[in-house]
Design a protein around this motif. Structure first.
Motif, mmCIF file in Angstrom:
data_model
loop_
_atom_site.group_PDB
_atom_site.id
_atom_site.type_symbol
_atom_site.label_atom_id
_atom_site.label_comp_id
_atom_site.label_asym_id
_atom_site.label_seq_id
_atom_site.Cartn_x
_atom_site.Cartn_y
_atom_site.Cartn_z
ATOM 1 N N ARG A 59 -1.739 1.042 -6.220
ATOM 2 C CA ARG A 59 -1.686 -0.029 -5.238
ATOM 3 C C ARG A 59 -0.771 0.380 -4.089
ATOM 4 N NH1 ARG A 59 -2.847 -5.293 -4.773
ATOM 5 N NH2 ARG A 59 -3.460 -5.471 -6.970
ATOM 6 N N LYS A 61 0.812 -0.619 -0.015
ATOM 7 C CA LYS A 61 1.021 -1.656 0.984
ATOM 8 C C LYS A 61 0.240 -1.281 2.239
ATOM 9 C CE LYS A 61 5.317 0.364 2.767
ATOM 10 N NZ LYS A 61 6.763 0.127 3.036
ATOM 11 N N LYS A 62 -0.063 -2.250 3.057
ATOM 12 C CA LYS A 62 -0.830 -1.991 4.271
ATOM 13 C C LYS A 62 0.042 -1.278 5.303
ATOM 14 C CE LYS A 62 0.160 -6.465 6.444
ATOM 15 N NZ LYS A 62 -0.417 -7.710 7.000
ATOM 16 N N PHE A 157 -3.556 -6.429 10.239
ATOM 17 C CA PHE A 157 -4.130 -5.561 9.206
ATOM 18 C C PHE A 157 -4.981 -4.487 9.862
ATOM 19 C CE2 PHE A 157 -7.505 -4.317 6.236
ATOM 20 C CZ PHE A 157 -6.713 -3.834 5.199
ATOM 21 N N TYR A 160 -5.077 1.050 5.343
ATOM 22 C CA TYR A 160 -4.063 1.684 4.509
ATOM 23 C C TYR A 160 -3.959 3.194 4.749
ATOM 24 C CZ TYR A 160 -4.566 -2.637 1.770
ATOM 25 O OH TYR A 160 -4.607 -3.945 1.370
ATOM 26 N N VAL A 241 -12.528 0.154 2.554
ATOM 27 C CA VAL A 241 -12.653 -0.853 1.527
ATOM 28 C C VAL A 241 -13.873 -0.516 0.676
ATOM 29 C CG1 VAL A 241 -14.060 -2.397 2.955
ATOM 30 C CG2 VAL A 241 -12.665 -3.343 1.090
ATOM 31 N N HIS A 243 -16.311 -2.101 -0.732
ATOM 32 C CA HIS A 243 -17.656 -2.643 -0.492
ATOM 33 C C HIS A 243 -18.244 -2.163 0.850
ATOM 34 C CE1 HIS A 243 -15.059 -5.692 1.476
ATOM 35 N NE2 HIS A 243 -16.078 -5.820 2.327
ATOM 36 N N CYS A 267 -11.529 4.914 -1.526
ATOM 37 C CA CYS A 267 -11.944 3.514 -1.459
ATOM 38 C C CYS A 267 -10.955 2.630 -2.212
ATOM 39 C CB CYS A 267 -13.343 3.340 -2.058
ATOM 40 S SG CYS A 267 -14.629 4.188 -1.124
ATOM 41 N N HIS A 268 -10.724 1.445 -1.664
ATOM 42 C CA HIS A 268 -9.780 0.523 -2.281
ATOM 43 C C HIS A 268 -10.391 -0.868 -2.408
ATOM 44 C CE1 HIS A 268 -8.713 -2.002 1.233
ATOM 45 N NE2 HIS A 268 -9.038 -0.926 1.934
ATOM 46 N N SER A 269 -9.839 -1.643 -3.296
ATOM 47 C CA SER A 269 -10.161 -3.053 -3.436
ATOM 48 C C SER A 269 -8.853 -3.818 -3.371
ATOM 49 C CB SER A 269 -10.871 -3.311 -4.768
ATOM 50 O OG SER A 269 -11.157 -4.689 -4.921
ATOM 51 N N ARG A 270 -8.645 -4.520 -2.245
ATOM 52 C CA ARG A 270 -7.399 -5.256 -2.002
ATOM 53 C C ARG A 270 -6.172 -4.362 -2.151
ATOM 54 N NH1 ARG A 270 -8.561 -11.150 -4.902
ATOM 55 N NH2 ARG A 270 -10.415 -11.670 -3.640
ATOM 56 N N GLY A 271 -6.266 -3.137 -1.632
ATOM 57 C CA GLY A 271 -5.132 -2.229 -1.625
ATOM 58 C C GLY A 271 -4.961 -1.381 -2.859
#
Length: 382
Positions: A59, A61-62, A157, A160, A241, A243, A267-271
């Motif tokens: 995980r 942070k942005k 935003f 990342y 992201v 998706h 690729c990430h999902s909500r960070g």
């Protein structure tokens, strides 16, 4: 400032096109890192950051804070192109700059490609400006950006990407803020010298240290630190992201211009990032080049036309593109010189060891020293 020529998008279909639309004779020449210092300082050859991903999902942070969008101009506004030549000539002291037709950053070629092929840019073509100077028979392109840094506020935003690089790579040069490469290749019947930035590398390298170097009249300091990293080990990192994963065609123009064959699509999902893979995109790059032959022939034609106009003009040129006009406008430019004075001497027609014949003397200036007329231009993103 007077208009010298216009290249409308509608004219591309009737331009004489080069039969050569592929990059050949690619060779890595030199590299350097910018060092975080009050005095403009680069480390040669430097090193990219080492790819060192954590294990398992991570995980992050942005992104927030200040980030470079044009580090060479931000750190050395007097001459953003000077580090390219210092690194090159320290690595290859006898390199013949007269053999080069076009000197440019990768960013300029990407912008020009977005003009001839708006689909090559994720958001289509955008307004841009490129400064051009002729030195001898070499045409130098210098990017000019309205902003050289961006600020991402805590309430914004923007993804990342920067935090990902910090978490998944390890710096190999103390206080480094970015690694830049200089390569040469042939394209469209012209020989190019191209500078670009890379995000990391996939194999270990060592370090070395030496005394700093400097030149009279230049504010740039150079330290000899790092070990060369072969181009096939360098990689580009992209985050998206989950998706909306990055499609290969969205990044291929950037990879093609610098012939970067390693890619990380994280690729990430909500960070939260899953373990990413390092992809070898050599074959995909060759297919992309073949599929875009027509567009690349137009790119070569546009570059050749800009060079021809600059040589005819007898002075520096400003190339501007606006989405509204959908054309390149080439104008005369009265800004200052792009490079420190001593670098212009590297384009001398005759070295001190060569005998000056009457024919050569007639082709020189009135001082008989064998230097070509130096045109004045200006210096001003990755």
């Amino acid at each position: 400032m007077s208009i010298l020529a216009k290249i409308p998008f509608s004219s591309l279909a009737s331009m004489p096109l080069s039969p050569d639309a592929s990059i050949t004779d690619f060779r890595h020449l030199a590299s350097y890192n910018w060092i975080d210092s009050i005095t403009p300082t680069i480390a040669v050859p430097g090193s990219p950051d080492k790819w060192s991903p954590p294990s398992g999902p991570t995980r992050l942070k942005k992104d927030t804070g200040y980030f470079y969008t044009a580090q060479n101009a931000a750190r050395h506004p007097d001459s953003p192109l000077e580090p390219l030549f210092r690194a090159l000539l320290l690595t290859h002291p006898s390199f013949d700059l007269r053999s080069i037709d076009i000197v440019t950053d990768r960013n300029n070629l990407r912008k020009l490609l977005s003009f001839v092929d708006p689909g090559s840019a994720k958001y289509g073509a955008e307004d841009f400006t490129i400064q051009v100077e002729v030195i001898g028979e070499t045409v130098v392109f210098c990017r000019r950006d309205a902003e050289v840094m961006q600020y991402i506020a805590p309430n914004e935003f923007r993804g990342y990407g920067h935090e990902f690089e910090k978490a998944y790579t390890t710096s190999q040069v103390k206080d480094s803020t970015g690694h830049h490469r200089i390569v040469e290749y042939r394209f469209g019947g012209l020989k190019f010298l191209v500078r670009y930035e890379v995000d990391g590398y996939v194999s270990p390298t060592g370090k070395s240290d030496a005394a700093p170097k400097s030149w009279p009249g230049s504010k740039l300091k150079v330290t000899l630190v790092g070990k060369p990293v072969p181009p096939e080990q360098c990689l580009e990192i992209k985050t998206r992201v989950a998706h909306k994963p990055l499609q290969m065609q969205d990044v291929m123009p950037q990879l093609w211009v610098s012939q970067t064959t390693k890619l990380v699509r994280a690729c990430h999902s909500r960070g939260v990032f899953q373990p990413p893979l390092v992809e070898d995109v050599t074959d995909a790059m060759k297919r992309w080049e073949t599929d875009h032959t027509d567009k690349l022939r137009k790119l070569a034609a546009v570059i050749a036309e800009i060079a021809a106009v600059a040589k005819r003009s007898g002075g520096p040129v400003l190339v501007k593109y606006s989405v509204a006009g959908n054309q390149l406008v080439l104008s005369s430019n009265d800004a200052g010189k792009m490079l420190p004075n001593d670098l212009y001497g590297k384009w001398k027609l005759v070295t001190e060891k060569e005998e000056v014949s009457p024919a050569k003397t007639q082709s020189m200036g009135s001082d008989g020293k064998g230097t070509k007329t130096v045109r004045k231009g200006a210096a001003s993103r990755r």
